[in-house]
Design an enzyme around this catalytic site. Structure first.
Site, PDB file in Angstrom:
ATOM      1  N   GLU A   1       7.771 -47.493  50.045  1.00 56.34           N
ATOM      2  CA  GLU A   1       6.829 -46.566  49.420  1.00 56.34           C
ATOM      3  C   GLU A   1       6.654 -46.844  47.927  1.00 56.34           C
ATOM      4  O   GLU A   1       7.648 -47.087  47.227  1.00 56.34           O
ATOM      5  CB  GLU A   1       7.389 -45.148  49.622  1.00 56.34           C
TER       6      GLU A   1
ATOM      7  N   ARG B   1      12.449 -40.065  55.851  1.00 55.37           N
ATOM      8  CA  ARG B   1      12.462 -41.155  54.881  1.00 55.37           C
ATOM      9  C   ARG B   1      11.989 -42.432  55.570  1.00 55.37           C
ATOM     10  O   ARG B   1      12.380 -42.727  56.704  1.00 55.37           O
ATOM     11  CB  ARG B   1      13.874 -41.375  54.298  1.00 55.37           C
TER      12      ARG B   1
ATOM     13  N   HIS C   1       2.949 -39.097  51.758  1.00 55.16           N
ATOM     14  CA  HIS C   1       4.139 -38.292  51.477  1.00 55.16           C
ATOM     15  C   HIS C   1       3.764 -36.855  51.079  1.00 55.16           C
ATOM     16  O   HIS C   1       4.030 -36.402  49.970  1.00 55.16           O
ATOM     17  CB  HIS C   1       4.991 -38.939  50.385  1.00 55.16           C
TER      18      HIS C   1
END
Length: 328
Positions: free
Chosen positions: A271, A242, A289
């Site tokens: 993000e 993360r 991602h």
């Protein structure tokens, strides 16, 4: 089969394997919105639904749950992590929360390894160099990188993905060290040829540091300026977990000033935004991602999320319930 079809909101259309399961049993409202699903649209479209299938980018808090109404039974996250969902708020409202664990372990480990190799051997730089017409022939000093074989790999977080990364390291004859909130058994350490270290010792010793912890209050900015300065100047930081686990500003500074040699990132602190300084640097590989992004894995995740929803709507306990205390 349920007599009256319940309503399901899917914030971003998932692979057909999952959609087919949902369509058979439910009245499905699925969106294919470009970018992050807008908050105002989410609050509007969630009204009256019995289930939500959401993505990591969707912040599902008490406000969203209340906008849906008291009939909302389940929030199924299309991901293994669920830090985007206020699980406590869901539990208070009697709403089940599920995730998609297990199926993406190996795929994400593969991606971590793609970043290790890409950063160490300057793959992205080399591709760009060639495409720009700069390759005029083999040179002894052209784009020299770092050997991965026989190097020391430091793994932060030794859950299923961290262990999968460790298994792959055996093929490169690497020394594997790890830090985790819960130390693995002696049997697991022996099987994976992995040695436990404190976080500080791992950072000082590793040539490659790969992050595999969940995002919690304790792990937010786990890697900041202090930790980056502990690392070897020749070391690389890899993050497929993360974004907020790493202080992005500190990392940009570390890469600019040469505290470490390079980094590979699949996730970002805000993000989908990426720190502008990182975008300017050659010694970092940036991916949008893609950790679980294989055809087979994303299909399995879709099936799992859909089956979680169907089980819950039938009054059964879904197999991937993350808040079992909601069941009374």
């Amino acid at each position: 089969m349920m007599d009256c079809k319940p309503k399901v909101l899917v914030t971003s259309r998932i692979p057909e394997e999952g959609m087919c399961i949902l369509d058979e049993h439910c009245d499905v409202k699925a969106f294919d919105y470009e970018g992050v699903f807008p908050r105002d649209l989410l609050l509007k479209e969630v009204k009256g639904v019995d289930a939500i299938i959401c993505l990591l980018a969707d912040k599902i808090d008490g406000e969203v749950m209340d906008a849906a109404g008291p009939q909302l039974k389940i929030i199924a996250n299309y991901a293994v992590g669920f830090d985007n969902i206020d699980v406590e708020a869901a539990t208070k409202r009697g709403i089940m929360v599920t995730n998609t664990p297990g199926v993406l372990t190996d795929t994400t480990a593969d991606l971590a390894w793609a970043l290790i190799l890409a950063t160490a051997r300057r793959v992205v730089e080399g591709d760009k160099f060639l495409r720009q017409g700069k390759f005029k022939g083999w040179k002894p000093m052209l784009l020299l990188g770092t050997d991965v074989h026989h190097a020391t790999l430091g793994i932060i977080g030794f859950g299923s993905i961290g262990r999968a990364v460790a298994r792959r390291a055996m093929g490169f004859d690497m020394k594997v060290i790890y830090y985790s909130a819960h130390r693995a058994s002696e049997e697991v350490e022996k099987k994976l040829n992995a040695e436990y270290r404190s976080l500080d010792d791992l950072l000082r010793e590793a040539d490659f540091v790969s992050i595999h912890v969940p995002l919690t209050k304790e792990t937010r900015h786990m890697i900041g300026e202090r930790e980056l300065k502990m690392m070897k100047k020749e070391a690389y930081l890899i993050n497929t977990a993360r974004g907020p686990i790493v202080d992005e500003k500190a990392l940009a500074k570390a890469l600019k000033e040469g505290w470490i040699r390079g980094a590979g990132l699949d996730v970002f602190e805000r993000e989908p935004e990426v720190d502008p300084e990182l975008l300017e640097l050659e010694n970092v590989v940036l991916l949008p991602h893609l950790g679980s992004a294989s055809y087979a894995t994303r299909a399995k995740m879709a099936t799992m999320a859909a089956e979680n929803v169907i089980k819950a709507l039938k009054g059964e306990v879904p197999p991937n319930l993350v808040n079992p205390e909601v069941i009374k």
